[in-house]
Scaffold this active site. Structure first.
Site, PDB file in Angstrom:
ATOM      1  N   LYS A   1      -9.798  -0.883  -0.551  1.00 55.54           N
ATOM      2  CA  LYS A   1      -9.438  -2.218  -1.055  1.00 55.54           C
ATOM      3  C   LYS A   1     -10.314  -3.332  -0.490  1.00 55.54           C
ATOM      4  CE  LYS A   1      -4.764  -1.669  -2.712  1.00 55.54           C
ATOM      5  NZ  LYS A   1      -4.470  -0.232  -2.433  1.00 55.54           N
ATOM      6  N   GLU A  44      -0.912 -11.395  -4.968  1.00 55.60           N
ATOM      7  CA  GLU A  44       0.414 -10.785  -4.919  1.00 55.60           C
ATOM      8  C   GLU A  44       0.218  -9.397  -4.346  1.00 55.60           C
ATOM      9  OE1 GLU A  44      -1.017 -10.791  -8.241  1.00 55.60           O
ATOM     10  OE2 GLU A  44      -1.488  -8.692  -7.872  1.00 55.60           O
ATOM     11  N   SER A 103      -9.493   7.765  -0.747  1.00 59.53           N
ATOM     12  CA  SER A 103      -9.332   6.311  -0.859  1.00 59.53           C
ATOM     13  C   SER A 103      -8.795   5.641   0.401  1.00 59.53           C
ATOM     14  CB  SER A 103      -8.445   5.977  -2.057  1.00 59.53           C
ATOM     15  OG  SER A 103      -7.179   6.588  -1.941  1.00 59.53           O
TER      16      SER A 103
HETATM   17  C1  LIG Z   1      -3.921   0.729  -3.246  1.00 66.65           C
HETATM   18  C2  LIG Z   1      -4.341   2.105  -3.015  1.00 66.65           C
HETATM   19  C3  LIG Z   1      -4.555   3.006  -4.075  1.00 66.65           C
HETATM   20  C4  LIG Z   1      -4.252   2.683  -5.513  1.00 66.65           C
HETATM   21  O1  LIG Z   1      -5.006   1.641  -6.056  1.00 66.65           O
HETATM   22  P1  LIG Z   1      -6.200   1.902  -7.077  1.00 66.65           P
HETATM   23  O2  LIG Z   1      -6.498   0.552  -7.623  1.00 66.65           O
HETATM   24  O3  LIG Z   1      -5.681   2.848  -8.132  1.00 66.65           O
HETATM   25  O4  LIG Z   1      -7.309   2.481  -6.313  1.00 66.65           O
HETATM   26  C5  LIG Z   1      -5.020   4.274  -3.781  1.00 66.65           C
HETATM   27  N1  LIG Z   1      -5.245   4.664  -2.500  1.00 66.65           N
HETATM   28  C6  LIG Z   1      -5.062   3.832  -1.460  1.00 66.65           C
HETATM   29  C7  LIG Z   1      -5.345   4.316  -0.081  1.00 66.65           C
HETATM   30  C8  LIG Z   1      -4.602   2.519  -1.679  1.00 66.65           C
HETATM   31  O5  LIG Z   1      -4.417   1.708  -0.637  1.00 66.65           O
END
Ligand SMILES: *Cc1c(COP(=O)(O)O)cnc(C)c1O
Length: 394
Positions: free
Chosen positions: A91, A113, A380
């Site tokens: 993010k 938000e 992610s």
């Molecule tokens: C917020 C988040 C997601 C989901 O958001 P996307 O916009 O679909 O990437 C996935 N993995 C993690 C670790 C997150 O913090």
């Protein structure tokens, strides 16, 4: 096949666009103009790259998961380690990009938000880095459920405003943030956390996140001398997945798989599998797939992973699904927890619960492939934030 999407109106085929009230149109047009400028601006690019490298910790590693691959037998798995970034997830790529746009536009106040609080924390982090005032809207139900993230945001100097209207969750927090934006246009910039929302947000967020796939493509080519067979990523709003996918769009041999949250199961209403189970609808200013009931009311989503718990999805994913460029599958809560344990025990890496959905899907993919195949998984985020929740679940 078209590659220059979205079009001028922000459409990805039949999806996307800009369904905004009159009061917002001026703002969105200004933002679009600025976004077009920075896209061609070398100085902006250098500044963005500087913060990605020196502050966030890019480039992230593309790591060959040997023991996981041996366990899966048919797959050679590489992990794109977004979990190693500052604040522990992808993010930050996006919030750094948008805050630099905000500064260019002379804005001094940032709003966002947040549902589970992860986007709120990433936004508060970037705002603190540049000394900008930061206000985060959060449903009052979420404020209670996510008290640790609320505490984090406050430590970072942000003001957290609990929203008491409607279902008191993400959707209602979005409405309040938009209301704030319209009222405080002059000094305020609105940071959206995924590839969703009014045009130009989906393309802007994609642009900032696509560094994931650009790096991964280069790294994979240099390690393997060819392209991977598969890309796998979890999909909430879709930003880490699109961030990985986009650089491979024209590589027709590379198959893309987005993993949604099946929650308690696709046969129940408690899931967040928007692309698999939703219908076309408009949410937060763009047309995409949407979880809604017979009367078109937005349904509550459910997932054990707070970051996937969103009833909408970015319009570009709806387009990829429609044209068959990517395939979307789902993994339920239990399977995700098994995926988390699998990665922890084979590689010594505890992924976020969101990411664990992508890992869990590898077991299914491994059974599907004939012979051997290579795959890049977008890791992610890291699991630290989920330890309290997981210790209760296990
Ligand atoms: C917020 C988040 C997601 C989901 O958001 P996307 O916009 O679909 O990437 C996935 N993995 C993690 C670790 C997150 O913090």
């Amino acid at each position: 096949m078209k590659t220059q999407l979205p079009d001028k109106g922000g459409h990805f085929g039949p999806f996307g666009g800009c369904y905004a009230p009159e009061t917002l149109m001026g703002l969105l047009l200004d933002l679009e103009k600025e976004f077009h400028k920075i896209r061609r601006d070398q100085k902006f690019r250098r500044e963005f790259e500087f913060y990605l490298k020196e502050y966030a910790g890019r480039p992230t590693n593309l790591y060959l998961a040997k023991r996981l691959s041996a366990y899966l037998k048919t797959l050679k798995v590489y992990l794109k380690r977004e979990d190693l970034l500052h604040t522990g997830a992808h993010k930050i790529n996006n919030t750094l990009g948008q805050i630099l746009v905000a500064r260019r536009m002379g804005k001094t106040r940032i709003i966002a938000e947040t549902g589970a609080g992860q986007h709120g924390v990433a936004t508060a982090t970037a705002a603190a880095l540049f000394g900008l005032k930061c206000v985060i809207y959060m449903g009052s139900k979420d404020v209670r459920r996510q008290s640790l993230n609320v505490f984090r945001m406050k430590l970072l100097g942000a003001e957290v405003i609990p929203v008491e209207s409607g279902s008191r969750t993400l959707k209602d927090a979005m409405n309040e943030a938009v209301r704030d934006w319209v009222t405080n246009v002059r000094d305020t910039f609105y940071i959206i956390g995924s590839v969703a929302g009014f045009h130009p947000y989906p393309v802007m967020v994609r642009t900032f996140q696509s560094v994931i796939g650009q790096e991964a493509r280069r790294q994979f080519l240099s390690k393997e001398g060819r392209l991977p067979n598969y890309l796998v990523a979890c999909v909430g709003g879709g930003s880490n997945a699109m961030g990985l996918f986009h650089a491979f769009y024209k590589d027709q041999s590379v198959k893309m798989i987005g993993v949604e949250a099946a929650g308690h199961g696709l046969h129940t209403h408690a899931h967040a599998a928007t692309l698999m189970k939703g219908q076309v609808g408009v949410l937060h200013g763009s047309k995409s797939m949407l979880l809604q009931d017979k009367d078109g009311q937005v349904q509550m989503a459910h997932s054990v992973a707070a970051g996937l718990d969103y009833p909408g999805v970015g319009p570009e994913h709806a387009y990829y699904q429609k044209i068959g460029r990517a395939q979307y599958v789902a993994i339920d809560d239990k399977q995700a927890i098994a995926g988390l344990k699998l990665l922890a025990r084979t590689e010594g890496i505890i992924p976020a619960l969101e990411t664990a959905h992508a890992i869990a899907y590898l077991e299914k993919l491994a059974r599907r492939v004939r012979g051997k195949a290579s795959v890049i998984v977008c890791l992610s985020g890291r699991g630290d934030k989920d330890m309290g929740q997981i210790s209760q679940l296990i």
